[in-house]
Design an enzyme around this catalytic site. Structure first.
Site, PDB file in Angstrom:
ATOM      1  CB  ALA A 129      32.759 -32.830  20.558  1.00  0.00           C
ATOM      2  NE  ARG A 131      34.591 -24.357   7.035  1.00  0.00           N
ATOM      3  CZ  ARG A 131      34.752 -25.034   5.899  1.00  0.00           C
ATOM      4  NH1 ARG A 131      34.610 -24.435   4.734  1.00  0.00           N
ATOM      5  NH2 ARG A 131      35.040 -26.319   5.925  1.00  0.00           N
ATOM      6  CE  LYS A 150      30.071 -30.016  11.322  1.00  0.00           C
ATOM      7  NZ  LYS A 150      31.289 -29.813  10.522  1.00  0.00           N
ATOM      8  CE1 TYR A 164      36.011 -38.425  12.390  1.00  0.00           C
ATOM      9  CE2 TYR A 164      36.000 -37.106  10.391  1.00  0.00           C
ATOM     10  CZ  TYR A 164      36.687 -37.756  11.392  1.00  0.00           C
ATOM     11  OH  TYR A 164      38.053 -37.709  11.397  1.00  0.00           O
ATOM     12  NE  ARG A 171      -0.863 -31.090  12.143  1.00  0.00           N
ATOM     13  CZ  ARG A 171      -1.585 -30.471  13.077  1.00  0.00           C
ATOM     14  NH1 ARG A 171      -2.811 -30.074  12.803  1.00  0.00           N
ATOM     15  NH2 ARG A 171      -1.094 -30.261  14.273  1.00  0.00           N
ATOM     16  CE  LYS A 198      -4.149 -33.376  16.571  1.00  0.00           C
ATOM     17  NZ  LYS A 198      -4.409 -32.528  17.732  1.00  0.00           N
ATOM     18  CB  SER A 231     -21.858 -31.234   3.348  1.00  0.00           C
ATOM     19  OG  SER A 231     -21.582 -32.232   2.384  1.00  0.00           O
TER      20      SER A 231
HETATM   21  C1  UD1 Z   1      39.563 -35.101   9.940  1.00  0.00           C
HETATM   22  C2  UD1 Z   1      40.811 -35.954   9.786  1.00  0.00           C
HETATM   23  C3  UD1 Z   1      41.266 -35.876   8.352  1.00  0.00           C
HETATM   24  C4  UD1 Z   1      40.180 -36.309   7.422  1.00  0.00           C
HETATM   25  C5  UD1 Z   1      38.913 -35.500   7.655  1.00  0.00           C
HETATM   26  C6  UD1 Z   1      37.763 -36.095   6.895  1.00  0.00           C
HETATM   27  C7  UD1 Z   1      41.966 -35.896  11.925  1.00  0.00           C
HETATM   28  C8  UD1 Z   1      43.075 -35.315  12.706  1.00  0.00           C
HETATM   29  N1  UD1 Z   1      41.839 -35.480  10.682  1.00  0.00           N
HETATM   30  O1  UD1 Z   1      39.965 -33.768   9.716  1.00  0.00           O
HETATM   31  O2  UD1 Z   1      42.410 -36.709   8.159  1.00  0.00           O
HETATM   32  O3  UD1 Z   1      40.585 -36.186   6.072  1.00  0.00           O
HETATM   33  O4  UD1 Z   1      38.555 -35.533   9.052  1.00  0.00           O
HETATM   34  O5  UD1 Z   1      36.631 -35.277   7.017  1.00  0.00           O
HETATM   35  O6  UD1 Z   1      41.250 -36.743  12.447  1.00  0.00           O
HETATM   36  N2  UD1 Z   1      35.580 -33.757  16.662  1.00  0.00           N
HETATM   37  C9  UD1 Z   1      35.278 -33.926  17.983  1.00  0.00           C
HETATM   38  N3  UD1 Z   1      36.147 -33.473  18.925  1.00  0.00           N
HETATM   39  C10 UD1 Z   1      37.324 -32.890  18.593  1.00  0.00           C
HETATM   40  C11 UD1 Z   1      37.625 -32.715  17.238  1.00  0.00           C
HETATM   41  C12 UD1 Z   1      36.739 -33.176  16.282  1.00  0.00           C
HETATM   42  O7  UD1 Z   1      34.223 -34.480  18.322  1.00  0.00           O
HETATM   43  O8  UD1 Z   1      38.069 -32.515  19.513  1.00  0.00           O
HETATM   44  C13 UD1 Z   1      34.626 -34.241  15.640  1.00  0.00           C
HETATM   45  C14 UD1 Z   1      34.062 -33.120  14.797  1.00  0.00           C
HETATM   46  O9  UD1 Z   1      32.868 -32.634  15.356  1.00  0.00           O
HETATM   47  C15 UD1 Z   1      33.829 -33.818  13.474  1.00  0.00           C
HETATM   48  C16 UD1 Z   1      34.909 -34.885  13.424  1.00  0.00           C
HETATM   49  O10 UD1 Z   1      35.319 -35.077  14.760  1.00  0.00           O
HETATM   50  O11 UD1 Z   1      32.571 -34.464  13.422  1.00  0.00           O
HETATM   51  C17 UD1 Z   1      36.093 -34.479  12.565  1.00  0.00           C
HETATM   52  O12 UD1 Z   1      36.667 -33.312  13.075  1.00  0.00           O
HETATM   53  P1  UD1 Z   1      37.168 -32.147  12.132  1.00  0.00           P
HETATM   54  O13 UD1 Z   1      37.742 -31.089  12.990  1.00  0.00           O
HETATM   55  O14 UD1 Z   1      36.146 -31.775  11.161  1.00  0.00           O
HETATM   56  O15 UD1 Z   1      38.380 -32.894  11.390  1.00  0.00           O
HETATM   57  P2  UD1 Z   1      39.064 -32.464  10.064  1.00  0.00           P
HETATM   58  O16 UD1 Z   1      39.999 -31.369  10.346  1.00  0.00           O
HETATM   59  O17 UD1 Z   1      38.047 -32.284   9.016  1.00  0.00           O
END
Ligand code: UD1
Ligand code: CA
Length: 451
Positions: free
Chosen positions: A10, A15, A22, A103, A315, A333, A387
């Site tokens: 989500a 960044r 992403k 993730y 292709r 293709k 050709s």
């Molecule tokens: C999280 C972990 C952290 C870990 C790190 C590893 C938590 C609270 N922290 O931190 O301990 O070391 O990952 O990379 O879990 N996402 C959602 N919805 C949300 C929030 C996040 O779908 O409401 C998704 C993000 O898109 C991402 C993943 O969950 O793919 C992790 O979220 P992110 O905010 O990057 O967590 P970190 O702060 O990196």
């Protein structure tokens, strides 16, 4: 024991400085999301749920392109990882077995690692994947005693002593689906970020007297992508791994560091890939085929014993049967080339079928597009296309037929016929010296005029 997957995707990925969500940025010609889904697929999941948010529709569409049966749910507001996991609860209700959280922006978790987590589940109610970080940065820290995990503390909330811990949280978590959802529902947001941390389920489980365990993986597996620089690093890591795997599988790579694979590239044993070959998605190459240098391949199949390139472009929909030869500066293709077809040089074949052992001469073009619609060219077996033949589709050339060099073929050619579609040649006896005399005189006259 069956397992379901919850893939978190989500986040916006601020960044990345991008309009694209992403997880849709690509590594190995495939969205990051597909990498995570592929690792999970090795577990034959009962249900796969992708939690979407930013760019929800595009992310859901991409997820379905990888796996038609995937379920998606929108997390309207990103309130934290526990809140994200909870969105999947309605879709996992009544589904027995474990749930594993991945993730979408972490592409390199290996299937073997996930299997080790499922095995550890026999000893623990909740299993977390951790790693020893060279530079622990802002990762969550694992407070553990051997395999027993006590709690996870997020960097923002950690004390100096806790920040000194280098054992970090990858984010991958697994537990019985019902237990995981119950624990996520109990998580609060009284913390430095004001978010619902998935990591809090460890302490909550322990407080209930449940055990939490730790499985370790290599740091390289947990590499996440948050910036374009990390995307480039992920690409390099992916290519290094894909090249090593190809070599391991008995593929010859003349210059491995110049070959770029896609996530789904399949290359058979004893195939030979020359330098500077680029694979787009959907390429399969059988054993003993050879792809010479500087080829671009996408959505195509190359059968055993076929040779392609150098400088060929295949292709989507290019199907090369056994022992087909495609030479330099050839583009194909949506065309099927049956066994033993030869297309040596400078040719475009699109929307075509070429029968076995037909020879296509240099400079042949299937004129498949009339500016509005695409049309097919069908060429029979053992035909000989001279050709520089223009095959104006729709058109059919029969078995054993021949087209003369330079022909523009606008009508079907029957089997065994010779088709000549070009202006008749005339020879003017002795004309060349006279012509040049005249031209030279003209040139001299113009030079004089300029003086
Ligand atoms: C999280 C972990 C952290 C870990 C790190 C590893 C938590 C609270 N922290 O931190 O301990 O070391 O990952 O990379 O879990 N996402 C959602 N919805 C949300 C929030 C996040 O779908 O409401 C998704 C993000 O898109 C991402 C993943 O969950 O793919 C992790 O979220 P992110 O905010 O990057 O967590 P970190 O702060 O990196
Ligand atoms: Ca992150």
């Amino acid at each position: 024991m069956s397992v379901s997957l919850v893939i978190l995707a989500a986040g916006q990925g601020t960044r990345m400085n991008s309009d694209l969500p992403k997880v849709l940025h690509k590594v190995g010609a495939a969205p990051l999301l597909h990498h995570a889904m592929q690792a999970g697929r090795a577990l034959s999941p009962e249900v796969t749920v992708v939690v979407t948010g930013h760019g929800a529709e595009a992310v859901a569409k991409s997820a379905r392109a990888f796996d038609e049966e995937v379920q998606t749910v929108v997390q309207e507001e990103q309130k934290g990882t526990a809140h994200a996991v909870l969105q999947a609860a309605p879709l996992l209700e009544g589904v027995a077995g474990d749930a594993l959280v991945l993730y979408g922006d972490t592409p390199f978790i290996r299937a073997e690692t996930l299997e080790a987590m499922l095995a550890a589940r026999k000893r623990h109610a909740v299993v977390v994947l951790g790693f020893h970080a060279a530079d622990p940065g802002r990762y969550g820290r694992l407070i553990a005693d051997g395999e027993a995990l006590e709690r996870i503390v997020e960097w923002k909330d950690a004390t100096e002593a806790e920040r000194a811990v280098t054992l970090c949280n990858s984010g991958v978590v697994c537990g019985e689906a019902a237990t995981l959802m119950r624990l996520c529902a109990a998580v609060g947001n009284q913390n430095a970020a004001g978010e619902f941390y998935l990591t809090d389920i460890v302490a909550l489980a322990r407080a209930e007297g449940l055990s939490a365990g730790l499985v370790l993986c290599d740091e390289a597996e947990t590499m996440g992508v948050n910036t374009r620089a990390q995307l480039a690093a992920a690409e390099a890591a992916f290519q290094a791994r894909a090249r090593a795997e190809a070599l391991e599988n008995g593929v010859t790579l003349t210059a491995p560091e110049t070959v770029f694979f896609a996530l789904d590239t399949v290359v058979g044993r004893d195939a030979v890939i020359g330098p500077n070959v680029i694979f787009g998605p959907g390429v399969t190459i059988e054993s003993e085929a050879e792809v010479k240098g500087f080829c671009h391949l996408e959505g195509c199949h190359i059968s055993r014993g076929a040779t392609v390139g150098p400088f060929a472009r295949l292709r989507p929909g290019a199907e090369l049967a056994e022992d087909v030869h495609v030479g330099n500066f050839v583009e194909i293709k949506n065309a099927i080339l049956d066994e033993g077809v030869k297309v040596g040089h400078l040719t475009y074949l699109g929307d075509a079928h070429v029968g076995e052992h037909t020879n296509i001469g240099a400079g042949t073009v299937t004129c498949n597009y009339d500016g509005v619609m695409k049309h097919r060219t069908v060429i029979g077996k053992r035909a000989f296309i001279g050709s520089d033949t223009m095959l104006v589709a729709p058109v059919t050339v029969g078995d054993d037929a021949l087209t003369g060099s330079g022909s523009v073929i606008t009508e079907d050619v029957p089997a065994e016929a010779v088709a000549l579609g070009r202006a008749k040649q005339v020879n003017k006896a002795g004309l060349k010296p006279k012509l040049f005399e005249k031209l030279k005189a003209e040139k001299a006259k113009r030079a004089k005029g300029q003086e």
